[in-house]
Design a protein around this motif. Structure first.
Motif, PDB file in Angstrom:
ATOM      1  N   GLY A   1       0.792  -1.226   0.000  1.00  7.33           N
ATOM      2  CA  GLY A   1       0.000   0.000   0.000  1.00  7.33           C
ATOM      3  C   GLY A   1       0.822   1.273   0.000  1.00  7.33           C
ATOM      4  O   GLY A   1       0.283   2.360   0.196  1.00  7.33           O
ATOM      5  N   LYS A   2       2.129   1.131  -0.215  1.00  8.05           N
ATOM      6  CA  LYS A   2       3.034   2.289  -0.316  1.00  8.05           C
ATOM      7  C   LYS A   2       3.008   3.167   0.938  1.00  8.05           C
ATOM      8  O   LYS A   2       2.997   4.386   0.860  1.00  8.05           O
ATOM      9  N   VAL A   3       3.019   2.517   2.120  1.00  8.26           N
ATOM     10  CA  VAL A   3       3.134   3.238   3.389  1.00  8.26           C
ATOM     11  C   VAL A   3       4.607   3.332   3.767  1.00  8.26           C
ATOM     12  O   VAL A   3       5.130   4.411   4.009  1.00  8.26           O
ATOM     13  N   TRP A   4       5.279   2.185   3.820  1.00 11.86           N
ATOM     14  CA  TRP A   4       6.698   2.154   4.172  1.00 11.86           C
ATOM     15  C   TRP A   4       7.536   2.503   2.955  1.00 11.86           C
ATOM     16  O   TRP A   4       7.406   1.914   1.890  1.00 11.86           O
ATOM     17  N   ASP A   5       8.438   3.460   3.140  1.00 10.24           N
ATOM     18  CA  ASP A   5       9.335   3.895   2.080  1.00 10.24           C
ATOM     19  C   ASP A   5      10.717   3.282   2.276  1.00 10.24           C
ATOM     20  O   ASP A   5      11.148   2.438   1.509  1.00 10.24           O
ATOM     21  N   LYS A   6      11.402   3.689   3.316  1.00  8.87           N
ATOM     22  CA  LYS A   6      12.759   3.205   3.604  1.00  8.87           C
ATOM     23  C   LYS A   6      12.659   2.103   4.645  1.00  8.87           C
ATOM     24  O   LYS A   6      12.262   2.336   5.783  1.00  8.87           O
ATOM     25  N   ILE A   7      13.021   0.889   4.235  1.00 12.94           N
ATOM     26  CA  ILE A   7      12.897  -0.281   5.109  1.00 12.94           C
ATOM     27  C   ILE A   7      14.285  -0.859   5.348  1.00 12.94           C
ATOM     28  O   ILE A   7      15.014  -1.171   4.404  1.00 12.94           O
ATOM     29  N   ASP A   8      14.641  -0.988   6.621  1.00 20.64           N
ATOM     30  CA  ASP A   8      15.922  -1.569   7.008  1.00 20.64           C
ATOM     31  C   ASP A   8      15.646  -2.836   7.808  1.00 20.64           C
ATOM     32  O   ASP A   8      14.904  -2.801   8.793  1.00 20.64           O
ATOM     33  N   VAL A   9      16.214  -3.951   7.374  1.00 19.74           N
ATOM     34  CA  VAL A   9      16.042  -5.235   8.049  1.00 19.74           C
ATOM     35  C   VAL A   9      17.420  -5.719   8.481  1.00 19.74           C
ATOM     36  O   VAL A   9      18.341  -5.780   7.667  1.00 19.74           O
ATOM     37  N   LYS A  10      17.519  -6.045   9.758  1.00 18.27           N
ATOM     38  CA  LYS A  10      18.792  -6.536  10.303  1.00 18.27           C
ATOM     39  C   LYS A  10      18.528  -7.818  11.103  1.00 18.27           C
ATOM     40  O   LYS A  10      17.486  -7.945  11.752  1.00 18.27           O
ATOM     41  N   PRO A  11      19.501  -8.738  11.098  1.00 19.40           N
ATOM     42  CA  PRO A  11      19.386  -9.887  12.010  1.00 19.40           C
ATOM     43  C   PRO A  11      19.354  -9.393  13.446  1.00 19.40           C
ATOM     44  O   PRO A  11      19.968  -8.369  13.779  1.00 19.40           O
ATOM     45  N   PHE A  12      18.646 -10.122  14.288  1.00 23.10           N
ATOM     46  CA  PHE A  12      18.441  -9.695  15.661  1.00 23.10           C
ATOM     47  C   PHE A  12      18.441 -10.923  16.543  1.00 23.10           C
ATOM     48  O   PHE A  12      18.057 -12.011  16.119  1.00 23.10           O
ATOM     49  N   ARG A  13      18.893 -10.757  17.766  1.00 22.74           N
ATOM     50  CA  ARG A  13      18.797 -11.839  18.758  1.00 22.74           C
ATOM     51  C   ARG A  13      18.290 -11.253  20.050  1.00 22.74           C
ATOM     52  O   ARG A  13      18.935 -10.402  20.654  1.00 22.74           O
ATOM     53  N   GLN A  14      17.128 -11.693  20.470  1.00 22.49           N
ATOM     54  CA  GLN A  14      16.517 -11.199  21.698  1.00 22.49           C
ATOM     55  C   GLN A  14      17.293 -11.726  22.898  1.00 22.49           C
ATOM     56  O   GLN A  14      17.597 -12.919  22.993  1.00 22.49           O
ATOM     57  N   ALA A  15      17.616 -10.838  23.838  1.00 23.79           N
ATOM     58  CA  ALA A  15      18.254 -11.239  25.077  1.00 23.79           C
ATOM     59  C   ALA A  15      17.206 -11.852  25.989  1.00 23.79           C
ATOM     60  O   ALA A  15      16.178 -11.242  26.256  1.00 23.79           O
ATOM     61  N   VAL A  16      17.450 -13.051  26.425  1.00 28.03           N
ATOM     62  CA  VAL A  16      16.536 -13.725  27.339  1.00 28.03           C
ATOM     63  C   VAL A  16      17.145 -13.627  28.728  1.00 28.03           C
ATOM     64  O   VAL A  16      18.188 -14.200  29.013  1.00 28.03           O
ATOM     65  N   ILE A  17      16.465 -12.858  29.559  1.00 32.79           N
ATOM     66  CA  ILE A  17      16.999 -12.598  30.903  1.00 32.79           C
ATOM     67  C   ILE A  17      16.075 -13.198  31.943  1.00 32.79           C
ATOM     68  O   ILE A  17      14.890 -13.120  31.854  1.00 32.79           O
TER      69      ILE A  17
END
Length: 96
Positions: free
Chosen positions: A80-96
């Motif tokens: 729907g042309k809402v998001w223009d600049k999209i950045d995707v990075k690998p991520f690891r959630q810290a489990v505390i």
């Protein structure tokens, strides 16, 4: 599962906010599906000083990069042309 942090900034044209508002119900329905499939970790809108939505941050998880890309390519905020600049990075959630 692989996790990803997505930072997406909206288009900035005069109709951008209205497109977001129009596409928001469909986007949120998709997020509900992600959540029910254990693909959604957390997410929300980026706000400007006037507290208007100008983008999104999401953390999602999928078995493969291809699954994540397929979901993102079909998200209403992309189609729907809402998001223009999209950045995707690998991520690891810290489990505390």
């Amino acid at each position: 599962m692989k996790q990803y942090v997505i930072t997406a900034h909206d288009f900035t044209d005069a109709e951008a906010l209205q497109r977001r508002i129009n596409m928001r119900p469909a986007h949120l329905e998709g997020v509900k599906i992600l959540k029910s499939n254990n693909n959604y970790v957390v997410g929300g809108a980026i706000l400007n000083d006037a507290e208007q939505m100008i983008g999104s941050v999401m953390i999602v998880q999928f078995e493969t990069d291809e699954q994540m890309q397929k979901w993102m390519n079909n998200d209403p905020y992309v189609t729907g042309k809402v998001w223009d600049k999209i950045d995707v990075k690998p991520f690891r959630q810290a489990v505390i």
